[in-house]
Write a protein that holds these residues in place. Sequence first.
Motif, PDB file in Angstrom:
ATOM      1  N   LEU A  48      -1.200  10.310   0.038  1.00 34.00           N
ATOM      2  CA  LEU A  48      -0.358   9.882   1.374  1.00 34.00           C
ATOM      3  C   LEU A  48       0.497   8.576   0.849  1.00 34.00           C
ATOM      4  O   LEU A  48      -0.162   7.433   0.540  1.00 34.00           O
TER       5      LEU A  48
ATOM      6  N   THR B 283      -3.388   2.988  -0.297  1.00 30.75           N
ATOM      7  CA  THR B 283      -4.595   2.231  -0.581  1.00 30.75           C
ATOM      8  C   THR B 283      -5.882   2.600   0.056  1.00 30.75           C
ATOM      9  O   THR B 283      -7.078   2.159  -0.181  1.00 30.75           O
ATOM     10  N   GLU B 284      -5.782   3.461   1.178  1.00 28.42           N
ATOM     11  CA  GLU B 284      -6.734   3.839   1.928  1.00 28.42           C
ATOM     12  C   GLU B 284      -7.869   4.885   1.449  1.00 28.42           C
ATOM     13  O   GLU B 284      -7.553   5.613   0.528  1.00 28.42           O
TER      14      GLU B 284
ATOM     15  N   GLY C  86       0.834  -1.152   0.104  1.00 27.69           N
ATOM     16  CA  GLY C  86       0.119  -0.178  -0.242  1.00 27.69           C
ATOM     17  C   GLY C  86       0.840   1.284   0.067  1.00 27.69           C
ATOM     18  O   GLY C  86       0.341   2.496   0.287  1.00 27.69           O
ATOM     19  N   HIS C  87       2.271   1.237  -0.459  1.00 23.50           N
ATOM     20  CA  HIS C  87       3.205   2.339  -0.494  1.00 23.50           C
ATOM     21  C   HIS C  87       3.174   2.875  -1.845  1.00 23.50           C
ATOM     22  O   HIS C  87       3.138   1.849  -2.924  1.00 23.50           O
TER      23      HIS C  87
ATOM     24  N   ASN D 272     -10.259   7.906   0.615  1.00 25.32           N
ATOM     25  CA  ASN D 272     -10.067   9.450   1.118  1.00 25.32           C
ATOM     26  C   ASN D 272     -11.296   9.450   1.890  1.00 25.32           C
ATOM     27  O   ASN D 272     -12.437   9.226   2.129  1.00 25.32           O
TER      28      ASN D 272
ATOM     29  N   GLN E  98      -2.369  12.082   9.585  1.00 25.93           N
ATOM     30  CA  GLN E  98      -1.777  11.761  10.894  1.00 25.93           C
ATOM     31  C   GLN E  98      -0.376  12.309  10.849  1.00 25.93           C
ATOM     32  O   GLN E  98       0.156  12.285   9.646  1.00 25.93           O
TER      33      GLN E  98
ATOM     34  N   ASN F 293       2.390   6.675   2.282  1.00 25.49           N
ATOM     35  CA  ASN F 293       2.444   5.345   3.079  1.00 25.49           C
ATOM     36  C   ASN F 293       1.037   4.799   3.317  1.00 25.49           C
ATOM     37  O   ASN F 293       1.050   3.599   4.068  1.00 25.49           O
ATOM     38  N   ARG F 294       0.058   5.285   2.694  1.00 33.82           N
ATOM     39  CA  ARG F 294      -1.294   4.627   3.141  1.00 33.82           C
ATOM     40  C   ARG F 294      -1.939   4.918   1.800  1.00 33.82           C
ATOM     41  O   ARG F 294      -3.319   5.278   1.583  1.00 33.82           O
TER      42      ARG F 294
ATOM     43  N   PRO G 123      -7.029  10.355   2.822  1.00 28.03           N
ATOM     44  CA  PRO G 123      -7.310   9.557   4.052  1.00 28.03           C
ATOM     45  C   PRO G 123      -7.100  10.692   5.384  1.00 28.03           C
ATOM     46  O   PRO G 123      -6.360  11.475   5.347  1.00 28.03           O
TER      47      PRO G 123
ATOM     48  N   THR H 202       8.777   4.807   1.380  1.00 30.13           N
ATOM     49  CA  THR H 202       8.963   4.757   2.919  1.00 30.13           C
ATOM     50  C   THR H 202      10.413   4.162   3.074  1.00 30.13           C
ATOM     51  O   THR H 202      11.120   4.783   4.137  1.00 30.13           O
TER      52      THR H 202
ATOM     53  N   ASP I 184       2.689  10.803   8.458  1.00 31.00           N
ATOM     54  CA  ASP I 184       2.363  10.315   7.336  1.00 31.00           C
ATOM     55  C   ASP I 184       3.391  10.869   6.240  1.00 31.00           C
ATOM     56  O   ASP I 184       3.828  12.110   6.498  1.00 31.00           O
TER      57      ASP I 184
END
Length: 444
Positions: free
Chosen positions: A343, A348-349, A13-14, A351, A378, A345-346, A375, A23, A381
């Motif tokens: 993002l 596949t998450e 997912g990166h 929005n 945080q 590092n995330r 997404p 990452t 990220d």
Amino acid sequence: MFLHGTSRINDAGHLEIGGCDVTELKAEYGTPLYIMDEQLIRQRCREYMDAFRASGLGFQVAYASKAFSIMAMCRLVDEEGLSLDVVSDGELYTALQAGFPAERIHFHGNNKTPDEIEMAIEAGIGCFVVDNLVELSLLQAIASSKEVTVNVLLRVTPGVEAHAHHAYASTGQTDSKFGFDIGNGSAYAAVQQASDKANLQLLGVHSHIGSQIFETEGFQLAVERIADFTRKVKEELNIDFPVVNLGGGFGIRYVDGDTPLLVSEYVAAITDAVKTHFAGIGSSLPQIWVEPGRSIVGDAGTTLYTVGTNKEIPGVRKYVAVDGGMTDNPRPALYESKYEALLANRATEANEETVSIAGKCCESGDMLIWDVELPAVQSGDLLAVACTGAYNYSMASNYNRIRRPAVIFVQNGESDLVVRRESHGDIVVNDIVPERIAKKAVTK
């Protein structure tokens, strides 16, 4: 975010570029970080070379190094067989230090200094693009003093306003700081003067109508007007132009709604127009030179940031701050330029919120992106901003004494550092405290 070149989302997912997980790049090189997709840069270079070879015309493709000028880029461009444009002694020095062949270097600029001209002549560069009569006389004087003859192109403005997204990106209209205007007769007078100077070899003319252009009509009209001018010069002065330089300005996709053409489409439109409008002028068609910069490196670059703080104003917006900003990308502040991000590092998450990306400079205008869907963001990220390969590193500054980022090339799962991150020592290396001030500090 639209994924360019070798960019993809991997199984973790990166974001991955050139086979490198960003990452891991962050862990090795830190952020902010300019990541350049070497395979995509080489692909763009080859697209230009292949398209011109297919046209059957003589040509030079010169990379406009102002878009991204470092030694590694100069070496890459040389390997791909392109020529190189420079606009300052710094860009010229970079190219020469990289071992770029001087005879394939073209020197641009509307206010070349005597020192820059001498440096370029002594290096044996291939051509000067002359911008005004003051430069024309200065170049003749310096060339004469050195007993050499130098090649020149005269920059002309054909009266074509490109459909650029910002007024500062249009340069081919009559009201421009650049070049000799065809319409008011100054270009004709410049040809007469250049042809009379013993130490200048007039190769032809140069035209650049603007930047970030998504259509071909402007280029075609510029070709037509330059051809009419060439015909007039041939008939009245019996002067040939063996070279016609049509500049750059070919657009890329930054955000949804940008509609650039394929490189082959731009080149076909230009070369077809040359074949049509230059037919019958002189004994042969001129050699065509172009100067792509952004369209070679723009979408090959991604800037990686680490998210820090945020500020939510209920009912208004949420600001998310990153560890870079206008110091590594001044284009949003200068040109209201738009960018896309994710993002990294995330990736596949889904929005979940709309945020605006703020830089860390003490400046209200330090905003990278307004209203981007992400997404839930945080601290810690990684934010990746796409299409930062052109006019980002080259326009970076030390405002607020922020250190300029590192630059890496990535390909086939490997990364190479091509520009080191500036150190705190680099920030003060040229500072000098006068002795009178230092003494006062000691005695207090």
